[in-house]
Design a protein around this motif. Sequence first.
Motif, PDB file in Angstrom:
ATOM      1  N   GLU A  94     -56.581  22.408  85.444  1.00  0.00           N
ATOM      2  CA  GLU A  94     -56.511  21.029  85.263  1.00  0.00           C
ATOM      3  C   GLU A  94     -56.182  20.298  86.515  1.00  0.00           C
ATOM      4  O   GLU A  94     -56.079  18.956  86.341  1.00  0.00           O
ATOM      5  CB  GLU A  94     -55.232  20.652  84.148  1.00  0.00           C
ATOM      6  N   ALA A 108     -63.079  16.024  84.871  1.00  0.00           N
ATOM      7  CA  ALA A 108     -63.567  15.631  83.615  1.00  0.00           C
ATOM      8  C   ALA A 108     -64.158  14.339  83.673  1.00  0.00           C
ATOM      9  O   ALA A 108     -64.329  13.436  82.705  1.00  0.00           O
ATOM     10  CB  ALA A 108     -62.357  15.417  82.356  1.00  0.00           C
ATOM     11  N   ASP A 109     -64.534  13.868  85.054  1.00  0.00           N
ATOM     12  CA  ASP A 109     -65.126  12.551  85.313  1.00  0.00           C
ATOM     13  C   ASP A 109     -66.525  12.347  84.512  1.00  0.00           C
ATOM     14  O   ASP A 109     -66.876  11.363  84.158  1.00  0.00           O
ATOM     15  CB  ASP A 109     -65.493  12.200  86.819  1.00  0.00           C
ATOM     16  N   GLU A 125     -67.184  13.305  81.749  1.00  0.00           N
ATOM     17  CA  GLU A 125     -67.218  13.073  80.212  1.00  0.00           C
ATOM     18  C   GLU A 125     -66.878  11.699  79.690  1.00  0.00           C
ATOM     19  O   GLU A 125     -65.986  11.098  80.412  1.00  0.00           O
ATOM     20  CB  GLU A 125     -66.187  14.103  79.580  1.00  0.00           C
ATOM     21  N   THR A 139     -65.506  10.477  76.508  1.00  0.00           N
ATOM     22  CA  THR A 139     -64.343  10.074  75.848  1.00  0.00           C
ATOM     23  C   THR A 139     -63.242  11.244  76.167  1.00  0.00           C
ATOM     24  O   THR A 139     -63.799  12.219  76.738  1.00  0.00           O
ATOM     25  CB  THR A 139     -64.875  10.406  74.175  1.00  0.00           C
ATOM     26  N   PRO A 140     -62.147  10.768  75.958  1.00  0.00           N
ATOM     27  CA  PRO A 140     -60.769  11.708  76.046  1.00  0.00           C
ATOM     28  C   PRO A 140     -61.086  13.146  75.572  1.00  0.00           C
ATOM     29  O   PRO A 140     -60.744  14.121  76.041  1.00  0.00           O
ATOM     30  CB  PRO A 140     -59.794  11.282  75.444  1.00  0.00           C
ATOM     31  N   LEU A 141     -61.643  13.112  74.357  1.00  0.00           N
ATOM     32  CA  LEU A 141     -61.793  14.441  73.559  1.00  0.00           C
ATOM     33  C   LEU A 141     -62.957  15.325  74.300  1.00  0.00           C
ATOM     34  O   LEU A 141     -62.622  16.617  74.378  1.00  0.00           O
ATOM     35  CB  LEU A 141     -62.363  14.017  72.050  1.00  0.00           C
ATOM     36  N   ALA A 195     -63.424  15.030  77.465  1.00  0.00           N
ATOM     37  CA  ALA A 195     -62.797  15.487  78.774  1.00  0.00           C
ATOM     38  C   ALA A 195     -61.849  16.628  78.487  1.00  0.00           C
ATOM     39  O   ALA A 195     -61.814  17.654  79.346  1.00  0.00           O
ATOM     40  CB  ALA A 195     -62.091  14.343  79.032  1.00  0.00           C
ATOM     41  N   ALA A 196     -61.039  16.648  77.137  1.00  0.00           N
ATOM     42  CA  ALA A 196     -60.284  17.899  76.891  1.00  0.00           C
ATOM     43  C   ALA A 196     -61.197  19.104  76.823  1.00  0.00           C
ATOM     44  O   ALA A 196     -60.669  20.204  77.235  1.00  0.00           O
ATOM     45  CB  ALA A 196     -59.401  17.364  75.709  1.00  0.00           C
ATOM     46  N   SER A 198     -62.254  20.313  80.324  1.00  0.00           N
ATOM     47  CA  SER A 198     -60.985  20.955  80.676  1.00  0.00           C
ATOM     48  C   SER A 198     -60.896  22.377  80.375  1.00  0.00           C
ATOM     49  O   SER A 198     -60.715  23.251  81.074  1.00  0.00           O
ATOM     50  CB  SER A 198     -59.876  20.055  80.650  1.00  0.00           C
TER      51      SER A 198
END
Lengths: 153, 171
Positions: B84, B90-91, B93, B95-97, B99-100, B103
């Motif tokens: 992390e 995660a640039d 990606e 959406t946050p999901l 990106a998660a 990661s």
Amino acid sequence: MDYKTLIEKYFAGTTTLEEEKRLKAYFNSQEVVEKELEKYIPLFRFLDAEKSRSLPAGFERRLDAELSVPQARRFRLNPIRVAAAAAIFALALIAGTLVYREISPAPEAPVATIDWSKYEPKTKEEALQITRNALMKVSEGLNRGVRILEKGD
Amino acid sequence: MSLTYFKQHILPVKDKLYRLALRILSDDAEAQDVVQEVLVKAWRQQDAWPAIRNVEAWCMKLVKNQAIDKIRSGKQRRGYLEAESLPGLADHEPTPLAAAEYSDTMAHLLKLMQQLPEKQRLVMHLRDIEEMSYQEIVELLDLPMNQVKVNLFRARNAVRSLYLQTENHGL
């Protein structure tokens, strides 16, 4: 050379650095990756991201502080050297004490003085008398010895 | 003069030194300590600079030796690298999901790489992350050329095989 062949070469360990850079650029670009190669996207993005790891902010400030410390202040005692120095000092102390004792004159012990002059005979007659007495003592001793021998027979 | 040389030739490689120390030690604080110790040592050895052909390779070797010594002396902490902490990870990606998930994938790959045997891990790091030539790797690790190539082959295939295995069967 197509990317499928390149990726095979990469896993065979026969790619050049230039070819490996081409692969990284391909998988990290926004262009559409061939369907069967999509599974390798995370791996090449991981390799690219790992290269961007850097020291946290503040490291240089800590380094500057460390570099500005004068070297003398960083001197630390080595226990082995300290022990060796202590041993040398003890040996030097013992040797010095022995040498000092050797070269320094021993204090003179008090000597009793005897006045021999009062035992010296003053006249010839007195000397003759003393000699006679001494010979008499020797003669008595010899006679006693002879008697003891005769009794033994 | 010496400060200028230090800032122009030695200080710029600090991140590269840090990544190598991190790859060996798997601990952020330990890796920073090693880099600091090596840079201080390099600064104190100014008399040796004119005789050094490649100052970057010299510093890399100092870091490698210092980090390995730390492991052998058993003094290193057992930390773990955090994926992390990578900038811009995660640039890509949208959406946050996503990106998660991304990661997690990066963390998994990092874990796989750190689990490789030391020689394989170092050779793969130097070639695939630092983009060093085989000859430079040979000189830094004191390994014969064929050993470098064999270790690289094994490392790449081990990471691929383990990664695809977990991707196919779920993390």
